[in-house]
Every structure is written in structure tokens, then in C-alpha cells.
Design a protein around this motif. Structure first.
Motif, PDB file in Angstrom:
ATOM      1  N   LYS A  47     -20.763 -42.562 -29.336  1.00 14.95           N
ATOM      2  CA  LYS A  47     -19.352 -42.948 -29.291  1.00 14.95           C
ATOM      3  C   LYS A  47     -18.613 -42.486 -30.540  1.00 14.95           C
ATOM      4  N   ARG A  48     -19.253 -42.643 -31.690  1.00 14.05           N
ATOM      5  CA  ARG A  48     -18.596 -42.271 -32.947  1.00 14.05           C
ATOM      6  C   ARG A  48     -18.329 -40.772 -33.017  1.00 14.05           C
ATOM      7  N   LEU A  49     -19.342 -39.956 -32.713  1.00 12.17           N
ATOM      8  CA  LEU A  49     -19.155 -38.511 -32.819  1.00 12.17           C
ATOM      9  C   LEU A  49     -18.220 -37.993 -31.732  1.00 12.17           C
ATOM     10  N   ASP A  50     -18.310 -38.546 -30.526  1.00 12.10           N
ATOM     11  CA  ASP A  50     -17.398 -38.136 -29.456  1.00 12.10           C
ATOM     12  C   ASP A  50     -15.947 -38.394 -29.857  1.00 12.10           C
ATOM     13  N   HIS A  51     -15.710 -39.536 -30.493  1.00 16.35           N
ATOM     14  CA  HIS A  51     -14.349 -39.885 -30.923  1.00 16.35           C
ATOM     15  C   HIS A  51     -13.843 -38.903 -31.976  1.00 16.35           C
ATOM     16  N   ILE A  52     -14.703 -38.563 -32.927  1.00 16.08           N
ATOM     17  CA  ILE A  52     -14.315 -37.627 -33.985  1.00 16.08           C
ATOM     18  C   ILE A  52     -13.990 -36.259 -33.395  1.00 16.08           C
ATOM     19  N   ILE A  53     -14.872 -35.761 -32.531  1.00 12.77           N
ATOM     20  CA  ILE A  53     -14.670 -34.438 -31.940  1.00 12.77           C
ATOM     21  C   ILE A  53     -13.392 -34.407 -31.113  1.00 12.77           C
ATOM     22  N   GLU A  54     -13.182 -35.450 -30.310  1.00 16.69           N
ATOM     23  CA  GLU A  54     -11.973 -35.512 -29.484  1.00 16.69           C
ATOM     24  C   GLU A  54     -10.719 -35.474 -30.348  1.00 16.69           C
TER      25      GLU A  54
ATOM     26  N   TYR B 273     -21.375 -20.950 -31.043  1.00  8.50           N
ATOM     27  CA  TYR B 273     -21.251 -22.379 -31.316  1.00  8.50           C
ATOM     28  C   TYR B 273     -22.143 -23.156 -30.361  1.00  8.50           C
ATOM     29  N   ARG B 274     -22.261 -24.453 -30.618  1.00  6.75           N
ATOM     30  CA  ARG B 274     -23.227 -25.273 -29.887  1.00  6.75           C
ATOM     31  C   ARG B 274     -22.746 -26.717 -29.818  1.00  6.75           C
ATOM     32  N   ASN B 275     -23.271 -27.464 -28.880  1.00  3.38           N
ATOM     33  CA  ASN B 275     -22.990 -28.892 -28.798  1.00  3.38           C
ATOM     34  C   ASN B 275     -23.196 -29.525 -30.174  1.00  3.38           C
ATOM     35  N   PRO B 276     -22.194 -30.223 -30.724  1.00  2.78           N
ATOM     36  CA  PRO B 276     -22.325 -30.802 -32.073  1.00  2.78           C
ATOM     37  C   PRO B 276     -23.514 -31.742 -32.224  1.00  2.78           C
ATOM     38  N   LYS B 277     -23.871 -32.455 -31.163  1.00  5.25           N
ATOM     39  CA  LYS B 277     -24.977 -33.411 -31.260  1.00  5.25           C
ATOM     40  C   LYS B 277     -26.307 -32.681 -31.456  1.00  5.25           C
ATOM     41  N   ASP B 278     -26.546 -31.637 -30.673  1.00  4.54           N
ATOM     42  CA  ASP B 278     -27.767 -30.853 -30.850  1.00  4.54           C
ATOM     43  C   ASP B 278     -27.761 -30.119 -32.188  1.00  4.54           C
ATOM     44  N   THR B 279     -26.581 -29.664 -32.602  1.00 10.47           N
ATOM     45  CA  THR B 279     -26.467 -28.994 -33.898  1.00 10.47           C
ATOM     46  C   THR B 279     -26.906 -29.926 -35.016  1.00 10.47           C
ATOM     47  N   PHE B 280     -26.440 -31.161 -34.965  1.00 11.82           N
ATOM     48  CA  PHE B 280     -26.803 -32.135 -35.993  1.00 11.82           C
ATOM     49  C   PHE B 280     -28.304 -32.414 -36.005  1.00 11.82           C
ATOM     50  N   VAL B 281     -28.890 -32.679 -34.841  1.00 13.09           N
ATOM     51  CA  VAL B 281     -30.317 -33.007 -34.775  1.00 13.09           C
ATOM     52  C   VAL B 281     -31.160 -31.851 -35.301  1.00 13.09           C
ATOM     53  N   SER B 282     -30.807 -30.628 -34.919  1.00 10.26           N
ATOM     54  CA  SER B 282     -31.546 -29.459 -35.378  1.00 10.26           C
ATOM     55  C   SER B 282     -31.421 -29.284 -36.886  1.00 10.26           C
TER      56      SER B 282
ATOM     57  N   CYS C  19     -20.799 -36.899 -39.816  1.00 10.15           N
ATOM     58  CA  CYS C  19     -19.544 -37.394 -39.255  1.00 10.15           C
ATOM     59  C   CYS C  19     -18.405 -37.320 -40.262  1.00 10.15           C
ATOM     60  N   ARG C  20     -18.728 -37.386 -41.544  1.00 15.47           N
ATOM     61  CA  ARG C  20     -17.717 -37.264 -42.585  1.00 15.47           C
ATOM     62  C   ARG C  20     -17.435 -35.801 -42.934  1.00 15.47           C
ATOM     63  N   GLY C  21     -18.100 -34.896 -42.234  1.00 18.55           N
ATOM     64  CA  GLY C  21     -17.870 -33.476 -42.468  1.00 18.55           C
ATOM     65  C   GLY C  21     -18.784 -32.861 -43.494  1.00 18.55           C
ATOM     66  N   MET C  22     -19.687 -33.655 -44.070  1.00 15.95           N
ATOM     67  CA  MET C  22     -20.526 -33.184 -45.162  1.00 15.95           C
ATOM     68  C   MET C  22     -21.853 -32.648 -44.654  1.00 15.95           C
ATOM     69  N   SER C  23     -21.774 -31.456 -44.086  1.00 14.88           N
ATOM     70  CA  SER C  23     -22.967 -30.747 -43.643  1.00 14.88           C
ATOM     71  C   SER C  23     -22.854 -29.319 -44.149  1.00 14.88           C
ATOM     72  N   SER C  24     -23.932 -28.593 -44.117  1.00 12.81           N
ATOM     73  CA  SER C  24     -23.947 -27.232 -44.635  1.00 12.81           C
ATOM     74  C   SER C  24     -22.888 -26.369 -43.952  1.00 12.81           C
ATOM     75  N   PHE C  25     -21.932 -25.873 -44.736  1.00 10.26           N
ATOM     76  CA  PHE C  25     -20.794 -25.082 -44.270  1.00 10.26           C
ATOM     77  C   PHE C  25     -19.895 -25.890 -43.330  1.00 10.26           C
ATOM     78  N   GLY C  26     -19.959 -27.211 -43.449  1.00 16.22           N
ATOM     79  CA  GLY C  26     -19.132 -28.081 -42.633  1.00 16.22           C
ATOM     80  C   GLY C  26     -17.838 -28.456 -43.331  1.00 16.22           C
ATOM     81  N   PRO C  27     -16.967 -29.202 -42.636  1.00 14.66           N
ATOM     82  CA  PRO C  27     -17.183 -29.880 -41.366  1.00 14.66           C
ATOM     83  C   PRO C  27     -17.439 -28.901 -40.216  1.00 14.66           C
ATOM     84  N   TYR C  28     -18.381 -29.267 -39.356  1.00 17.74           N
ATOM     85  CA  TYR C  28     -18.777 -28.361 -38.282  1.00 17.74           C
ATOM     86  C   TYR C  28     -17.604 -28.020 -37.372  1.00 17.74           C
TER      87      TYR C  28
END
Length: 331
Positions: free
Chosen positions: A314-321, A156-165, A188-197
């Protein structure tokens, strides 16, 4: 290069809750778009048939090694590392190693991509251990895997870097120009490949907590980058192929890390100019092939700071938390 549309333009958002994962959808229309909702996860439509076929047909062996990753968390790098590690006795001469002339994805087959096509199973080398990979979350794995004692390597990886990549990769391979803001909103809505991450990660994490006897190792991309020798030895111990005193003295650990390094792999002729093709695949994307160079962008950690605004952070940190609260897991 592909007739496929970008994920952002083909997903029905109406039934999704704000910043929440999708609901399970048992009846899947395979033709509805780039991503299809399947048991709470968004699966690339072109790979959905492979996911379902592998669930029904794949027979795991207790000696199998399965690399599990969500997309863009370091899959290419870890495929190279595991292949070199497990097969080091077969290829003692690193000057003639298969990784010098093959993309790692060609050496470690993926269950839902290049093993199952039109419900036909690709022949596997019967030798043990078999080294395989998947982007499927734990809950979608074939029952034979869950019932076996095969070893699972989860990265697994930091969600922010995962998204950018992921954003860079999809725009490149699909020749699209989906904006950062649009892609981020869907992530952020969970709609990524094989997501929600976060659900992908937690599906495996919860299994490891509930069934501690399950042979599973968690590896964080950033920690592997920071202390590669420590974690390579840890992986070798987990896979029951520890480095001998002779290998340690010869520098085998560093040799493998150098062979599999981003600088080395990304500068190989095969990875600068090659194309990853699957003949007779049902999608144009794989029939025409993906540039090998697409799998090698930077290989760094922390690049997200060059793209995220304070609001995005702030938005992604809140979701992950919110999603990992009470699980004991930390990114």
C-alpha cells in the motif's frame, strides 16, 4: 569482502521530507558516506567521481548505443542481449561467442564505473557503433550525449521487484545484513542507488515526451520476459540492424535469446565462479572484485509477493501513484 558500509547506515535523513525525494545538493562531500546526494539523486559515493568526470570529459558519437538503467532492472541481461545483437555478424559461431567466457559487464563498459577512474578516460574501441551503458538518470548524462543523436535504450521494471533485487544484491556484495524493513523505508524515501527510482524513470520518460525526435526506446523488463522474440525484433529495428529473411529462417532470433537466457548465462563456468575486478580502482569493492554469481539471482518477475506485507504494498503503490500522476507513464 568490502570495506564499504551498506547504504542504509551512511545517509543523513534529517532534511528529507516524508516519503519524498531529496532536495538538490550542489556541494557534495564525497567522503560523507556510501550514498551522496547530487542534483536530486542519491549516487553511490564511490562512483560519484566517475559520474562527474564523465559529465565533463565523455564525448558521445552519433553512432553510439547507450543502455540506460537504474540498478537491478535487468542490466546484466540487456547488456548480453545488446552485445549479441549488435555484434552478431562478428561472432557467427555461437559456440565461440565472447558471452560464453565473459561476464556481460566486462563486454559493455559503464561510463561512471569502469571508464572513468581518477579522471582518466578508458580507451574505447573506435569502431562504430560503440555499445556503452550507464546507471545515471537522463538529467545527469554528459552534455555530449544529450546533444548527440546517439540511440538510447532505456529499461525499467516493476518498482517492487526492483527493490527486492537491489536489497539482495547489496547485502551480498557488501556482506551486510540490512533488514528488509530498513531498506524498504529508505527506498520509499528515494534513497536507493541512483534513486529515487521513480525520478530516474521519469527523467528519461519526460525527455522522450518533450523531444519526440530523441532516438530513445523504452523497454519494460516484464514485457521482454513475456514476449522476448517480439521485443528483440523491435530492438533490432530501433538500432538499424533488423534481422534479415535469411536470419529469420536460420532461427537467429531464438539463438540469441537462448544464448542470453538466464538459465544459460547463470550456468556458465565464468558466471558461477568468476569475479568482476577493476585493477587499480579506488574502492576495495572493485579491486577485490564482485562474484559474477551475484549478478544472477533468479531472473524472474513477481518475486516481490514473497517479501511484501500488505502495508508495504500500500505504501509503495501510493508513492508511485503520486509521483507518476499526470505524466502519462505507467509501470
Amino acid at each position: 569482502m568490502s570495506t564499504l558500509q551498506s547504504p542504509s547506515s551512511t545517509i543523513d535523513l534529517e532534511h528529507l521530507e516524508e516519503d519524498g525525494p531529496s532536495q538538490e545538493c550542489k556541494d557534495v562531500d564525497i567522503e560523507k558516506g556510501q550514498l551522496s546526494e547530487y542534483h536530486g539523486f542519491w549516487i553511490p559515493t564511490w562512483s560519484l567521481e566517475g559520474v562527474m568526470a564523465s559529465q565533463k570529459q565523455f564525448q558521445a558519437h552519433d553512432t553510439d548505443i547507450l543502455l540506460m538503467t537504474a540498478p537491478k532492472v535487468g542490466t546484466t541481461w540487456f547488456k548480453a542481449i545488446l552485445f549479441a545483437l549488435v555484434n552478431r555478424m562478428h561472432y557467427p559461431n555461437l559456440q565461440e561467442h565472447p558471452l560464453l567466457t565473459n561476464l556481460p559487464h566486462a563486454l559493455v563498459p559503464m561510463l561512471e564505473v569502469d571508464m572513468y577512474k581518477k579522471k582518466k578516460v578508458k580507451d574505447l574501441n573506435p569502431a562504430s557503433p560503440r555499445l556503452l551503458s550507464t546507471h545515471m538518470p537522463y538529467t545527469l548524462l554528459p552534455t555530449s550525449v544529450k546533444n548527440s543523436t546517439c540511440k538510447i535504450v532505456y529499461v525499467y521494471r516493476n518498482p517492487k521487484d526492483t527493490f527486492v533485487s537491489l536489497w539482495h544484491f547489496l547485502n551480498r556484495v557488501h556482506s551486510t545484513t540490512v533488514s528488509l524493513e530498513e531498506a524498504f523505508d529508505k527506498f520509499c524515501r528515494g534513497m536507493s542507488s541512483f534513486g529515487p527510482y521513480w525520478d530516474h524513470v521519469l527523467s528519461c520518460w519526460k525527455e522522450s515526451i518533450e523531444k519526440p525526435a530523441r532516438k530513445m526506446i523504452f523497454l519494460k523488463y516484464e514485457e521482454m520476459k513475456e514476449q522476448p522474440t517480439i521485443h528483440l525484433r523491435r530492438i533490432a529495428e530501433f538500432l538499424d540492424c533488423p534481422f534479415s529473411l535469411e536470419e529469420e529462417a536460420k532461427g537467429t532470433v531464438n539463438d540469441i535469446l537462448k544464448l542470453c537466457s538466464f538459465d544459460n548465462l547463470s550456468n556458465l563456468e565464468v558466471n558461477k565462479n568468476g569475479r568482476f575486478c577493476i585493477p587499480n580502482h579506488e574502492t576495495t569493492l572493485f579491486r577485490q572484485g564482485i562474484d559474477h554469481a551475484s549478478f544472477f539471482r533468479q531472473g524472474n518477475s513477481g518475486d516481490w509477493v514473497n517479501y511484501f506485507t500488505p502495508h508495504m504494498t500500500k505504501r509503495l503503490d501510493h508513492i508511485i501513484e503520486e509521483k507518476i500522476y499526470g505524466t502519462g507513464f505507467k509501470f
